[in-house]
Design a protein around this motif. Structure first.
Motif, mmCIF file in Angstrom:
data_model
loop_
_atom_site.group_PDB
_atom_site.id
_atom_site.type_symbol
_atom_site.label_atom_id
_atom_site.label_comp_id
_atom_site.label_asym_id
_atom_site.label_seq_id
_atom_site.Cartn_x
_atom_site.Cartn_y
_atom_site.Cartn_z
ATOM 1 N N ILE A 21 17.178 -37.119 -67.289
ATOM 2 C CA ILE A 21 17.470 -35.549 -66.929
ATOM 3 C C ILE A 21 18.403 -35.451 -65.661
ATOM 4 N N LEU A 22 18.073 -36.324 -64.616
ATOM 5 C CA LEU A 22 18.723 -36.078 -63.468
ATOM 6 C C LEU A 22 20.268 -36.907 -63.711
ATOM 7 N N LYS A 23 20.317 -37.569 -64.324
ATOM 8 C CA LYS A 23 21.485 -38.044 -64.867
ATOM 9 C C LYS A 23 22.307 -37.222 -65.513
ATOM 10 N N ILE A 24 21.788 -36.284 -66.377
ATOM 11 C CA ILE A 24 22.637 -35.395 -67.089
ATOM 12 C C ILE A 24 23.033 -34.116 -66.063
ATOM 13 N N GLU A 25 22.070 -33.852 -65.040
ATOM 14 C CA GLU A 25 22.454 -32.766 -64.093
ATOM 15 C C GLU A 25 23.508 -33.136 -63.451
ATOM 16 N N ARG A 26 23.839 -34.389 -62.936
ATOM 17 C CA ARG A 26 24.869 -34.809 -62.127
ATOM 18 C C ARG A 26 26.153 -35.046 -62.918
ATOM 19 N N ASP A 57 4.541 -27.210 -65.254
ATOM 20 C CA ASP A 57 4.255 -25.794 -65.753
ATOM 21 C C ASP A 57 4.742 -25.677 -67.231
ATOM 22 N N GLY A 58 5.097 -26.817 -67.844
ATOM 23 C CA GLY A 58 5.400 -26.734 -69.159
ATOM 24 C C GLY A 58 6.692 -25.941 -69.633
ATOM 25 N N LEU A 59 7.525 -25.981 -68.525
ATOM 26 C CA LEU A 59 8.722 -25.262 -68.656
ATOM 27 C C LEU A 59 10.070 -25.817 -68.378
ATOM 28 N N LEU A 60 10.102 -27.299 -68.914
ATOM 29 C CA LEU A 60 11.095 -28.091 -69.086
ATOM 30 C C LEU A 60 11.328 -28.731 -70.157
ATOM 31 N N TRP A 61 12.288 -28.491 -70.957
ATOM 32 C CA TRP A 61 12.417 -28.932 -72.316
ATOM 33 C C TRP A 61 13.747 -29.924 -72.338
ATOM 34 N N ARG A 69 16.377 -39.584 -77.318
ATOM 35 C CA ARG A 69 17.012 -39.719 -75.879
ATOM 36 C C ARG A 69 17.429 -38.333 -75.509
ATOM 37 N N PRO A 70 17.187 -37.751 -74.342
ATOM 38 C CA PRO A 70 17.530 -36.439 -74.198
ATOM 39 C C PRO A 70 19.326 -36.431 -74.093
ATOM 40 N N LEU A 71 19.862 -35.434 -74.579
ATOM 41 C CA LEU A 71 21.162 -35.083 -74.607
ATOM 42 C C LEU A 71 21.334 -33.738 -73.692
ATOM 43 N N GLY A 72 20.381 -33.075 -73.497
ATOM 44 C CA GLY A 72 20.409 -31.856 -72.287
ATOM 45 C C GLY A 72 19.096 -31.293 -72.188
ATOM 46 N N TYR A 73 19.093 -30.405 -71.205
ATOM 47 C CA TYR A 73 17.871 -30.090 -70.618
ATOM 48 C C TYR A 73 17.754 -28.492 -70.419
ATOM 49 N N GLU A 86 16.318 -21.708 -64.478
ATOM 50 C CA GLU A 86 16.892 -22.331 -63.303
ATOM 51 C C GLU A 86 18.190 -22.893 -63.746
ATOM 52 N N ASP A 87 18.111 -23.685 -64.995
ATOM 53 C CA ASP A 87 19.191 -24.394 -65.217
ATOM 54 C C ASP A 87 19.271 -24.907 -67.069
ATOM 55 N N ILE A 88 20.332 -24.956 -67.469
ATOM 56 C CA ILE A 88 20.616 -25.695 -68.663
ATOM 57 C C ILE A 88 22.065 -26.321 -68.512
ATOM 58 N N SER A 89 21.741 -27.890 -68.570
ATOM 59 C CA SER A 89 22.667 -28.669 -68.568
ATOM 60 C C SER A 89 22.945 -29.448 -69.868
ATOM 61 N N VAL A 90 24.050 -29.902 -70.395
ATOM 62 C CA VAL A 90 24.080 -30.784 -71.452
ATOM 63 C C VAL A 90 24.909 -31.915 -70.989
#
Lengths: 175, 104
Positions: A21-26, A57-61, A69-73, A86-90
């Motif tokens: 997720i952090l990698k996708i954010e950057r 909080d169960g608020l991250l998908w 493997r995550p492609l976006g969040y 807060e944020d949607i990134s792909v």
């Protein structure tokens, strides 16, 4: 070539997804340099604590591929009874395939599930992949003076983290 | 192996309390592999009494569905629901037998 639209599976994120997720954010943030916001591309990372709170909080998908493997969040938070996106990134390699749309739909559904009256977010008006995506899903630019204090405080906190105040708008979608 | 299900019918009476409940159950549901099958969807009460929200959760097995309900994390969340909603919940084993119209 335009990659085909996919209908990605979305699931709640786990601690094991955090690195990706952090990698996708950057990687996604790099696109802001091209529209005149190099400070987002080169800094202004989203604090890890926000993601950790989302997990708790169960608020991250995450939208995942066939190999899980995550492609976006999508990351959200509850602020004063409002659902704050807060944020949607792909990941740039998987953009323009409907993944952002699917994540927005998931977030809207969850906010409804929680009986929230509205979804709120801040975004850069100049980022077409962002403001246009939200408009498509019924978000409208809001007048800052008419927003609840807690939302304005969050906006200011994001500015303090390095996001530009100029050109950043708050959008609201009533539920 | 047959899957396991939670079938719940809920009338929420306190939005904030229910939000706290949903937040608290995220961890045990994820731990036991739960997936939402139905939750806030449109419905029509075609017969009998109904509630405003009809939630179906699928678990990998009936044992998982029961273990999740009995887990410390879920048990700790129950008072949050009881004080914010009127509800019924059943845990039921899935059906793996032949379906109508299937040849044997």
């Amino acid at each position: 070539m335009i990659a085909p639209t996919i209908r990605p599976e979305i699931r709640p994120a786990t601690i094991d997804d955090l690195q990706q997720i952090l990698k996708i954010e950057r990687r996604a943030a790099a696109a802001f340099a091209a529209i005149g916001y190099p400070e987002i591309a080169d800094g202004a990372e989203m604090p890890l604590a926000l993601f950790e709170a989302g997990l708790e909080d169960g608020l991250l998908w995450v939208a995942i591929d066939a190999a899980d493997r995550p492609l976006g969040y999508a990351l959200a938070a509850m602020i004063d009874g409002f659902f704050y996106l807060e944020d949607i990134s792909v990941d740039p390699d998987h953009q323009r395939r409907g993944i952002g749309d699917a994540l927005v739909v998931q977030v809207i559904d969850h906010a409804k599930f929680l009986y929230c009256p509205a979804l709120v977010l801040s975004t850069l008006e100049a980022a077409p992949w962002s403001s246009a995506l939200y408009r498509k899903h019924g978000f409208l630019a809001a007048d800052m003076d008419r927003l609840p204090g807690a939302i304005v405080e969050r906006f200011d906190a994001e500015t303090a983290l390095g996001l530009p105040a100029q050109g950043r708008i708050i959008m609201v979608r009533r539920l | 192996m047959a899957k396991g299900y939670w079938i719940a019918r809920v009338d929420v009476t306190d939005m904030e309390g229910y939000q706290a409940y949903v937040k608290a159950i995220g961890k045990p549901l994820a731990k036991y592999g739960a997936k939402y099958v139905t939750r806030g969807g449109t419905y029509e009460a075609v017969e009998g009494a109904s509630r405003a929200r009809n939630v179906t959760l699928e678990f990998p097995s009936y044992e998982d569905a029961l273990a999740c309900y009995r887990s410390d994390d879920y048990q700790a969340a129950i008072p949050l629901r009881q004080s914010s909603a009127d509800s019924e919940l059943v845990v039921v084993e899935g059906y793996d037998g032949p379906q109508l119209g299937e040849s044997a």
